[in-house]
Enzyme design. Structure first.
Site, mmCIF file in Angstrom:
data_model
loop_
_atom_site.group_PDB
_atom_site.id
_atom_site.type_symbol
_atom_site.label_atom_id
_atom_site.label_comp_id
_atom_site.label_asym_id
_atom_site.label_seq_id
_atom_site.Cartn_x
_atom_site.Cartn_y
_atom_site.Cartn_z
ATOM 1 N N ASN A 30 45.523 55.775 45.788
ATOM 2 C CA ASN A 30 45.624 54.888 43.913
ATOM 3 C C ASN A 30 44.065 53.981 44.078
ATOM 4 O O ASN A 30 42.934 54.531 43.632
ATOM 5 C CB ASN A 30 46.448 53.588 44.364
ATOM 6 C CG ASN A 30 46.536 53.060 42.736
ATOM 7 O OD1 ASN A 30 45.806 52.508 42.060
ATOM 8 N ND2 ASN A 30 48.101 52.643 42.187
ATOM 9 N N ASP A 31 43.999 52.688 45.389
ATOM 10 C CA ASP A 31 43.227 52.435 45.244
ATOM 11 C C ASP A 31 41.931 53.111 46.169
ATOM 12 O O ASP A 31 40.665 52.952 45.708
ATOM 13 C CB ASP A 31 42.558 51.189 45.767
ATOM 14 C CG ASP A 31 44.276 50.080 45.438
ATOM 15 O OD1 ASP A 31 44.656 49.723 43.967
ATOM 16 O OD2 ASP A 31 45.320 49.255 46.510
#
Length: 477
Positions: free
Chosen positions: A401-402
């Site tokens: 994700n990040d």
């Protein structure tokens, strides 16, 4: 037996060489397994020769303790799932720090006993034949402090990784409270070094040190766990080295110094990969607003079916697979590799891209992929793979994700702004396997998921990978 001290020192020297050479071999995935074995032989030699130390007491109890420790480590090491490796590393690292703190506690209690000698029924004075020198006492206190912080902090890290605690615990004035606890521990430590070796002061010192480790780790979120684990690993090494000086044990000094140095360098690399200082990791607030108003994300998340993904990737020329913690949670690494092998058999050029802080410990994704049987030459790190994304037909993101969020480069108000990321958005097509529409550990939306070239394959990572395998086999059939 005048030759015995020489033999012991020679064995410690050989053990130290094995530690260093083993650590060197761990720097490459191809030789890492052998490096672990070499370091293990070094530790075995150091432990066995320690039993020959002149004047060593309680050899039987030490043998029982070693046997219990080895048995527990063997049993847990064989049973722990690869996806739970970060928890095990955090726990074992904490045990190392705790052992160093226990050695420090034992030495301080012994020093206290030697310093209290009743004279004339009223006065107390130090016994010069057994009393410690100032340097020895100072190193013992410093090692005990660092070891206690590493022990309690690592236990909190373990609880967070295991899911027993929420991501972060924050309250107003937390930094001030933590600073007061640390100052109180340092004051107690200073008084111990000054020679006030009383049991109440020793107990207060260790309580404060353990409390500081807890309080320092509680506010740290899961996204920072790779850095935290590396830092506590360095702490444990330093604590062992300091206690080695107290015990005048060369093996402890060398092993602790090597671990401390390696852990410090790894911590710096992990923090640099997030474009943050170590102080910001420990005392910052990852996930809080960086200042200003974050850029609005336009567009919508566009779902896609597994069958369409299989067709897209089957006829691609270049594919890059980006694993993240979601793959670890779903235990999908074997299915992902099965899918990749099917693509390779069709002539597709497949690579795996690894971000330095992907997962929950340094090298977490590398370990999972190696466990699934992915060849080392197919695994590329961030700096090597980023230039290849513009020429990549399909980038498959599973559970990350990040570390693939493009706002890290475009939005100065984002809490992850400036963090180096995998340039997945530059690929011609992006497929994201994700359980739901939630955010990552940074608590922000991922602009990649809304990009025109991105499609979302919703579902459990293992199930989704299984669907891709089935769909690809249907094409081949």
């Amino acid at each position: 037996m005048n030759w015995l001290p020489t033999l012991i020192k020679a064995c410690y020297f050989l053990a130290a060489l094995l530690f260093i050479l083993g650590l060197k071999r761990m720097s490459s995935p191809r030789t890492a397994r052998g490096g672990i074995v070499w370091a293990g032989y070094g530790m075995l030699l150091a432990v066995l020769i320690t039993f020959a130390l002149p004047g060593l007491h309680h050899r039987g109890l030490i043998g029982v303790a070693v046997l219990l420790g080895v048995s527990a480590a063997w049993w847990t090491g064989r049973r722990v799932a690869m996806t739970d490796m970060p928890q095990m590393v955090a726990l074992y690292n904490g045990m190392g720090g705790g052992a160093a703190a226990a050695i420090g506690a034992s030495e301080l209690v012994g020093f206290a006993g030697s310093a209290v000698v009743l004279l004339d029924g009223a006065k107390f004075a130090a016994d010069p034949t057994v009393a410690p020198d100032a340097a020895q006492l100072a190193l013992g206190v410093i090692g005990a402090l660092i070891g206690a912080v590493s022990f309690s902090g690592s236990l909190i890290a373990f609880a967070k990784l295991q899911g027993w605690l929420d991501k972060r615990f924050v309250f107003p004035g937390q930094r001030a409270v933590n600073l007061l606890i640390l100052l109180a521990a340092l004051v107690c430590g200073g008084m111990l070094i000054a020679g006030q070796l009383t049991m109440p002061l020793i107990v207060a010192f260790f309580v404060l040190a353990l409390l500081f480790g807890l309080m320092m780790t509680l506010p740290i979120g899961g996204a920072d766990m790779p850095v935290v684990i590396s830092l506590y690993n360095a702490f444990t090494g330093l604590a062992v080295a300091f206690e080695g000086f107290v015990l005048q044990n060369e093996a402890m000094i060398i092993a602790g110094t090597v671990v401390g140095a390696a852990g410090t360098l790894l911590t710096q690399l992990m923090a640099r990969a997030m474009n943050r200082s170590i102080g910001n990791v420990l005392f910052g607030s990852f996930g809080a607003a960086a200042g200003g108003e974050a850029q609005a994300i336009s567009g919508s998340q566009k779902p896609i079916e597994a069958s369409d993904v299989a067709v897209m990737m089957a006829y691609a020329e270049r594919v890059v697979i980006v694993p993240g913690y979601g793959m670890a949670v779903a235990q999908a690494q074997h299915k992902v590799w099965e899918f990749a092998k099917l693509l390779i058999e069709r002539g597709v050029k497949v690579k795996f891209a690894i971000h330095p802080v992907a997962g929950r410990m340094p090298g977490h994704m590398n370990v999972l992929l190696a466990e699934a049987g992915v060849p080392y030459d197919l695994i590329a790190d961030m700096d090597d793979i980023n230039p290849e994304f513009p020429n990549t037909d399909v980038a498959l993101v599973i559970g990350a994700n990040d570390v693939v969020n493009p706002v890290a480069k475009t939005d100065p108000a984002s809490p992850i702004y400036g963090m180096p990321i995998l340039d997945v958005a530059a690929a011609r097509n992006v497929i994201v396997i994700k359980r739901g529409r939630g955010t990552g550990f940074a608590g922000i939306e991922n602009a990649l998921f809304y990009a025109d070239n991105a499609r979302m394959l919703y579902g459990d990572g293992q199930a989704a990978a299984g669907e891709l395998v089935a769909a690809l086999k249907t094409l081949d059939g």
